[in-house]
Design a protein around this motif. Sequence first.
Motif, mmCIF file in Angstrom:
data_model
loop_
_atom_site.group_PDB
_atom_site.id
_atom_site.type_symbol
_atom_site.label_atom_id
_atom_site.label_comp_id
_atom_site.label_asym_id
_atom_site.label_seq_id
_atom_site.Cartn_x
_atom_site.Cartn_y
_atom_site.Cartn_z
ATOM 1 N N PHE A 14 74.186 66.204 75.916
ATOM 2 C CA PHE A 14 73.241 67.262 75.874
ATOM 3 C C PHE A 14 74.294 68.352 76.326
ATOM 4 N N ALA A 15 74.896 68.453 77.048
ATOM 5 C CA ALA A 15 75.867 69.632 77.495
ATOM 6 C C ALA A 15 76.735 69.944 76.321
ATOM 7 N N GLU A 16 77.438 68.777 75.707
ATOM 8 C CA GLU A 16 78.305 69.176 74.643
ATOM 9 C C GLU A 16 77.668 70.000 73.734
ATOM 10 N N VAL A 17 76.551 69.428 73.127
ATOM 11 C CA VAL A 17 75.946 70.071 72.104
ATOM 12 C C VAL A 17 75.413 71.633 72.367
ATOM 13 N N ALA A 18 74.836 71.487 73.642
ATOM 14 C CA ALA A 18 74.541 72.870 74.054
ATOM 15 C C ALA A 18 75.435 73.868 74.471
ATOM 16 N N LYS A 20 77.731 75.706 73.441
ATOM 17 C CA LYS A 20 77.966 76.991 72.457
ATOM 18 C C LYS A 20 76.831 77.901 72.731
ATOM 19 N N PHE A 21 75.629 77.388 73.341
ATOM 20 C CA PHE A 21 74.475 78.292 73.438
ATOM 21 C C PHE A 21 74.387 78.816 74.880
ATOM 22 N N PHE A 22 75.339 78.316 75.882
ATOM 23 C CA PHE A 22 75.518 78.794 77.029
ATOM 24 C C PHE A 22 76.172 80.142 77.297
ATOM 25 N N GLY A 23 76.966 80.432 76.358
ATOM 26 C CA GLY A 23 77.465 81.949 76.296
ATOM 27 C C GLY A 23 78.776 82.006 77.309
ATOM 28 N N GLU A 24 79.280 82.784 77.793
ATOM 29 C CA GLU A 24 80.315 82.831 78.737
ATOM 30 C C GLU A 24 79.686 82.691 80.257
ATOM 31 N N LEU A 25 80.180 81.243 80.659
ATOM 32 C CA LEU A 25 79.588 81.111 81.957
ATOM 33 C C LEU A 25 80.740 81.345 82.866
ATOM 34 N N ASP A 26 80.445 81.705 84.025
ATOM 35 C CA ASP A 26 81.507 82.018 85.261
ATOM 36 C C ASP A 26 82.182 80.643 85.726
ATOM 37 N N GLU A 27 83.190 80.582 86.373
ATOM 38 C CA GLU A 27 83.907 79.363 86.602
ATOM 39 C C GLU A 27 83.098 78.400 87.440
ATOM 40 N N ASN A 28 82.520 78.891 88.284
ATOM 41 C CA ASN A 28 81.200 77.943 88.995
ATOM 42 C C ASN A 28 80.350 77.285 88.282
ATOM 43 N N LEU A 29 79.582 78.198 87.231
ATOM 44 C CA LEU A 29 78.782 77.572 86.226
ATOM 45 C C LEU A 29 79.134 76.656 85.265
ATOM 46 N N ALA A 30 80.454 76.990 84.804
ATOM 47 C CA ALA A 30 81.052 76.232 83.988
ATOM 48 C C ALA A 30 81.364 74.826 84.435
ATOM 49 N N SER A 31 81.659 74.934 85.824
ATOM 50 C CA SER A 31 82.200 73.410 86.254
ATOM 51 C C SER A 31 80.693 72.833 86.491
ATOM 52 N N LYS A 33 78.149 72.528 84.262
ATOM 53 C CA LYS A 33 77.556 72.613 82.946
ATOM 54 C C LYS A 33 76.737 71.212 82.376
ATOM 55 N N ILE A 34 77.173 70.126 82.948
ATOM 56 C CA ILE A 34 76.595 68.955 82.641
ATOM 57 C C ILE A 34 75.086 68.922 83.517
ATOM 58 N N TYR A 35 75.372 69.533 84.871
ATOM 59 C CA TYR A 35 73.910 69.384 85.534
ATOM 60 C C TYR A 35 73.102 70.327 85.001
ATOM 61 N N LEU A 36 73.587 71.824 84.571
ATOM 62 C CA LEU A 36 72.745 72.685 83.786
ATOM 63 C C LEU A 36 72.006 72.076 82.713
ATOM 64 N N GLY A 37 73.041 71.379 81.810
ATOM 65 C CA GLY A 37 72.313 70.810 80.660
ATOM 66 C C GLY A 37 71.009 69.797 81.082
ATOM 67 N N SER A 38 71.447 69.017 82.180
ATOM 68 C CA SER A 38 70.061 68.209 82.546
ATOM 69 C C SER A 38 69.042 68.673 82.714
ATOM 70 N N LEU A 144 73.103 75.843 91.413
ATOM 71 C CA LEU A 144 73.924 76.488 90.389
ATOM 72 C C LEU A 144 74.548 77.933 90.638
ATOM 73 N N LEU A 145 74.038 78.618 91.487
ATOM 74 C CA LEU A 145 74.373 79.984 91.926
ATOM 75 C C LEU A 145 75.644 79.751 92.757
ATOM 76 N N GLY A 146 75.736 78.854 93.454
ATOM 77 C CA GLY A 146 76.662 78.622 94.427
ATOM 78 C C GLY A 146 76.072 79.390 95.605
ATOM 79 N N LYS A 147 76.739 79.256 96.904
ATOM 80 C CA LYS A 147 76.658 79.793 98.236
ATOM 81 C C LYS A 147 76.648 81.375 98.328
ATOM 82 N N ASN A 148 77.906 81.746 97.835
ATOM 83 C CA ASN A 148 77.980 83.240 97.738
ATOM 84 C C ASN A 148 77.109 84.150 96.962
#
Length: 168
Positions: A14-18, A20-31, A33-38, A144-148
């Motif tokens: 799902f993350a692979e298919v989705a 291109k719809f994520f848009g520009e993700l920062d480094e934290n979110l990009a790392s 993406k599978i969790y976000l997809g889930s 997803l957002l991370g601590k900071n």
Amino acid sequence: MSGEYFKAMSDEDFAEVAEKFFGELDENLASKKIYLGSLLKTRISKLSDIPAQIKFLQVMPPLDVELFTNKRNKVTAENSIEILTDAIKVLEKISDWTVDNLHDKVTAFVTESGLKMGTIMWALRIALSGQKVTPGGVIEILYLLGKNISLERLNSALKFLTNIPKKF
């Protein structure tokens, strides 16, 4: 593709298919993406729903004091100040920012506070996302957002609420 098809997919597929719809993700979110997809795959009916679902992760919308009021969960802007103050103290001490650790620490915080889970989670969700509905709950948003960024948003929301003129 339909929502039922998405639910049947593996998180990785799902993350692979989705992606291109994520848009520009920062480094934290990009790392993550599978969790976000889930989280997303069970909440969307079409891929084009994704950008609106995750926009708050990339750009915090302006806070609305009215969103902090939830009668069912007994949340007000006033008691959100206390909730956020205490939650920030707990979250600042967490060094291992994982879903499991966040769950354990936030659950312990809820128990120690004597408040209901819904009361605390409502205030935190609004402070972190500026929205009533999000893909995933508070624990997932924190992760997803991370601590900071999480602490920045919580502190910003606390400052916002403390600067609201009190009603007499």
